[in-house]
Design a protein around this motif. Structure first.
Motif, PDB file in Angstrom:
ATOM      1  N   CYS A  90      44.389  60.498  13.791  1.00  0.00           N
ATOM      2  CA  CYS A  90      43.966  61.051  12.498  1.00  0.00           C
ATOM      3  C   CYS A  90      42.453  60.954  12.384  1.00  0.00           C
ATOM      4  N   SER A  91      41.841  62.028  11.940  1.00  0.00           N
ATOM      5  CA  SER A  91      40.388  62.022  11.796  1.00  0.00           C
ATOM      6  C   SER A  91      39.971  61.137  10.621  1.00  0.00           C
ATOM      7  N   PRO A  92      38.733  60.659  10.616  1.00  0.00           N
ATOM      8  CA  PRO A  92      38.252  59.855   9.476  1.00  0.00           C
ATOM      9  C   PRO A  92      38.407  60.585   8.144  1.00  0.00           C
ATOM     10  N   GLU A  93      38.212  61.906   8.156  1.00  0.00           N
ATOM     11  CA  GLU A  93      38.362  62.677   6.922  1.00  0.00           C
ATOM     12  C   GLU A  93      39.811  62.651   6.429  1.00  0.00           C
ATOM     13  N   GLU A  94      40.762  62.776   7.359  1.00  0.00           N
ATOM     14  CA  GLU A  94      42.174  62.728   6.986  1.00  0.00           C
ATOM     15  C   GLU A  94      42.550  61.359   6.432  1.00  0.00           C
ATOM     16  N   MET A  95      42.068  60.308   7.089  1.00  0.00           N
ATOM     17  CA  MET A  95      42.380  58.953   6.631  1.00  0.00           C
ATOM     18  C   MET A  95      41.795  58.685   5.252  1.00  0.00           C
ATOM     19  N   GLN A  96      40.565  59.132   5.031  1.00  0.00           N
ATOM     20  CA  GLN A  96      39.930  58.922   3.738  1.00  0.00           C
ATOM     21  C   GLN A  96      40.661  59.686   2.638  1.00  0.00           C
ATOM     22  N   SER A  97      41.088  60.908   2.957  1.00  0.00           N
ATOM     23  CA  SER A  97      41.828  61.711   1.998  1.00  0.00           C
ATOM     24  C   SER A  97      43.147  61.041   1.628  1.00  0.00           C
ATOM     25  N   GLN A  98      43.828  60.458   2.617  1.00  0.00           N
ATOM     26  CA  GLN A  98      45.089  59.771   2.361  1.00  0.00           C
ATOM     27  C   GLN A  98      44.880  58.518   1.509  1.00  0.00           C
ATOM     28  N   GLN A  99      43.811  57.797   1.799  1.00  0.00           N
ATOM     29  CA  GLN A  99      43.540  56.603   1.005  1.00  0.00           C
ATOM     30  C   GLN A  99      43.339  56.967  -0.472  1.00  0.00           C
ATOM     31  N   GLU A 100      42.549  57.995  -0.720  1.00  0.00           N
ATOM     32  CA  GLU A 100      42.297  58.420  -2.100  1.00  0.00           C
ATOM     33  C   GLU A 100      43.593  58.868  -2.775  1.00  0.00           C
ATOM     34  N   LEU A 101      44.449  59.570  -2.005  1.00  0.00           N
ATOM     35  CA  LEU A 101      45.708  60.069  -2.556  1.00  0.00           C
ATOM     36  C   LEU A 101      46.647  58.918  -2.908  1.00  0.00           C
ATOM     37  N   TRP A 102      46.804  57.986  -1.992  1.00  0.00           N
ATOM     38  CA  TRP A 102      47.723  56.874  -2.205  1.00  0.00           C
ATOM     39  C   TRP A 102      47.251  55.939  -3.306  1.00  0.00           C
ATOM     40  N   MET A 103      45.957  55.808  -3.470  1.00  0.00           N
ATOM     41  CA  MET A 103      45.455  54.909  -4.508  1.00  0.00           C
ATOM     42  C   MET A 103      45.718  55.440  -5.912  1.00  0.00           C
ATOM     43  N   THR A 104      46.132  56.709  -6.010  1.00  0.00           N
ATOM     44  CA  THR A 104      46.494  57.235  -7.333  1.00  0.00           C
ATOM     45  C   THR A 104      47.877  56.742  -7.767  1.00  0.00           C
ATOM     46  N   VAL A 105      48.673  56.204  -6.815  1.00  0.00           N
ATOM     47  CA  VAL A 105      50.004  55.706  -7.162  1.00  0.00           C
ATOM     48  C   VAL A 105      50.205  54.244  -6.799  1.00  0.00           C
ATOM     49  N   CYS A 106      49.254  53.628  -6.108  1.00  0.00           N
ATOM     50  CA  CYS A 106      49.359  52.216  -5.737  1.00  0.00           C
ATOM     51  C   CYS A 106      48.539  51.372  -6.702  1.00  0.00           C
ATOM     52  N   PRO A 107      49.100  50.291  -7.212  1.00  0.00           N
ATOM     53  CA  PRO A 107      48.371  49.450  -8.159  1.00  0.00           C
ATOM     54  C   PRO A 107      47.125  48.798  -7.566  1.00  0.00           C
ATOM     55  N   SER A 108      47.151  48.515  -6.264  1.00  0.00           N
ATOM     56  CA  SER A 108      46.028  47.824  -5.643  1.00  0.00           C
ATOM     57  C   SER A 108      45.971  48.127  -4.155  1.00  0.00           C
ATOM     58  N   LYS A 109      44.847  47.787  -3.545  1.00  0.00           N
ATOM     59  CA  LYS A 109      44.712  47.959  -2.101  1.00  0.00           C
ATOM     60  C   LYS A 109      45.705  47.075  -1.353  1.00  0.00           C
ATOM     61  N   LYS A 110      45.988  45.911  -1.911  1.00  0.00           N
ATOM     62  CA  LYS A 110      46.956  45.008  -1.280  1.00  0.00           C
ATOM     63  C   LYS A 110      48.329  45.665  -1.192  1.00  0.00           C
ATOM     64  N   ASP A 111      48.722  46.346  -2.270  1.00  0.00           N
ATOM     65  CA  ASP A 111      50.007  47.057  -2.258  1.00  0.00           C
ATOM     66  C   ASP A 111      50.005  48.155  -1.204  1.00  0.00           C
ATOM     67  N   LEU A 112      48.880  48.861  -1.080  1.00  0.00           N
ATOM     68  CA  LEU A 112      48.793  49.942  -0.105  1.00  0.00           C
ATOM     69  C   LEU A 112      48.885  49.404   1.315  1.00  0.00           C
ATOM     70  N   VAL A 113      48.235  48.276   1.579  1.00  0.00           N
ATOM     71  CA  VAL A 113      48.326  47.670   2.913  1.00  0.00           C
ATOM     72  C   VAL A 113      49.775  47.309   3.226  1.00  0.00           C
ATOM     73  N   GLY A 114      50.483  46.771   2.241  1.00  0.00           N
ATOM     74  CA  GLY A 114      51.895  46.432   2.450  1.00  0.00           C
ATOM     75  C   GLY A 114      52.729  47.649   2.803  1.00  0.00           C
ATOM     76  N   ILE A 115      52.449  48.779   2.148  1.00  0.00           N
ATOM     77  CA  ILE A 115      53.168  50.019   2.449  1.00  0.00           C
ATOM     78  C   ILE A 115      52.838  50.505   3.857  1.00  0.00           C
ATOM     79  N   ILE A 116      51.543  50.501   4.195  1.00  0.00           N
ATOM     80  CA  ILE A 116      51.136  50.985   5.520  1.00  0.00           C
ATOM     81  C   ILE A 116      51.748  50.127   6.620  1.00  0.00           C
TER      82      ILE A 116
END
Length: 377
Positions: free
Chosen positions: A97-123
């Protein structure tokens, strides 16, 4: 005498090479070399290269690869070195995945994840759901907006995205159609509209793959069960239970199962419906599995009347049933007279029941009229 030399053309490589006349003329396609920069970067992250080669060797041959960029993104979310290595080992395609794709996904997921910690758990649990192609991002965004417009809890939305990513990669119109079908069925069966949001959230969290099913299949299954005598209230009860949810089934499969179960139990239509309402999972099992489970209960002396009283025991595999029967027997419990309820439940539930039997056997009974033994003092 000079050895004759013959020039041949490789049919795959399309170039001339010189080979001895008696040598094998076969030509094989050489695989491209691994991307050494990728391999070195993975070694630097303590990734098990052997596991990657075994599972997804083709990833190591791709260029470009973004190993350090993926690690940097995960580190920025709070992931430690062990988590980073585990994610890449589990889903090596992440480094493509390109850096642009990864950054886009991070921004998208953070709209539904309460915190970065929650997102890491999902990933960590569902890396393939996060590291996706950019061609899915617009569908993901549209589907997030749709579910949020329904008032679905953000945590449920993130659970849906993680557990059933295909449902968010598909066009939003497909999810809209299935949700509308679910809502229509819910209201048609007599449920209250003000409870619908809670019901829908529970249903989607229990069975996220329902969004990938056909609305027509659900309607066919409900119609079939209605024709078998299930009332609207009873169908609502089935629809509200994960194991009784009818999108996973088909009329033909249910017909065979119901006919076999009724013949085996020797019960009426009404009694069969009661059995199904107690144990909706019975609708799922094919006839060969049910045959084995019925036969095993009969072999240990269990009656059909007992099974009808506690049909959820049919959800247990033969191995689990026999193991639990033997453990109960060791403490004097006879399922033929004591009932099948003691067999039921998860492993934790059974251990609690078994523990109570142990205490009952080991603890001496107190006799209130027995004389007290006085001390000599």
């Amino acid at each position: 005498m000079l050895r004759l030399i013959t020039a041949t053309v490789c049919c795959y490589c399309q170039h001339v090479r010189v080979v001895p006349p008696l040598a094998a003329r076969s030509c094989t396609r050489l695989s491209p070399a691994e991307n050494q920069q990728t391999v070195d970067a993975l070694y630097g992250l303590s990734v098990d290269i052997r596991r990657v080669r075994k599972m997804k060797a083709w990833v190591l041959h791709r260029t470009p690869a973004y190993v350090n960029e993926a690690a940097c993104l995960l580190r920025g979310l709070g992931a430690d070195s062990l988590v980073i290595a585990r994610v890449i080992e589990q889903h090596p395609e992440a480094i493509l995945c390109s850096p642009e794709e990864m950054q886009s996904q991070q921004e998208l997921w953070m709209t539904v994840c309460p915190s970065k910690k929650d997102l890491v758990g999902i990933i960590e649990k569902f890396p393939a759901s996060f590291f996706t192609s950019a061609r899915h991002h617009e569908n993901q965004r549209a589907n997030i907006q749709f579910f949020q417009s329904l008032g679905i809890n953000k945590r449920i939305v993130s659970k849906l995205m993680a557990g059933a990513p295909q449902s968010f990669s598909q066009p939003v119109q497909q999810n809209q159609r299935m949700v509308q079908t679910l809502q229509d069925a819910y209201l048609h069966l007599g449920a209250r509209e003000d409870n619908m949001k809670v019901w829908l959230q529970k249903l989607l969290s229990q069975n996220p793959y329902v969004l990938l099913k056909s609305p027509e299949a659900m309607q066919d299954n409900l119609l079939f069960l209605h024709d078998r005598g299930f009332s609207s209230i009873e169908l609502y009860r089935l629809l509200s239970k994960l194991k009784g949810f009818v999108t996973e089934l088909s009329p033909d499969g249910m017909r065979h199962t119901l006919t076999f179960s009724q013949d085996t139990l020797g019960c009426s239509d009404e009694e069969l419906r009661e059995v199904i309402l107690k144990c909706p999972a019975l609708l799922y099992y094919p006839v060969p599995i049910l045959t084995e489970r019925f036969q095993n209960f009969l072999a240990v002396g269990v009656s059909m009347a007992q099974i009808m009283e506690t049909p959820t025991v049919l959800e247990l595999t033969t191995e689990i049933v026999l193991y639990r029967i033997e453990k109960l027997k060791a403490y004097g419990y006879d399922i033929r007279t004591g009932g099948l309820e003691a067999l039921n439940g998860t492993k934790k539930d059974f251990e609690k029941s078994y523990g109570r039997l142990q205490l009952r056997r080991e603890r001496p009974m107190f006799n209130p009229v027995a004389p007290l033994i006085a001390s000599d003092d």
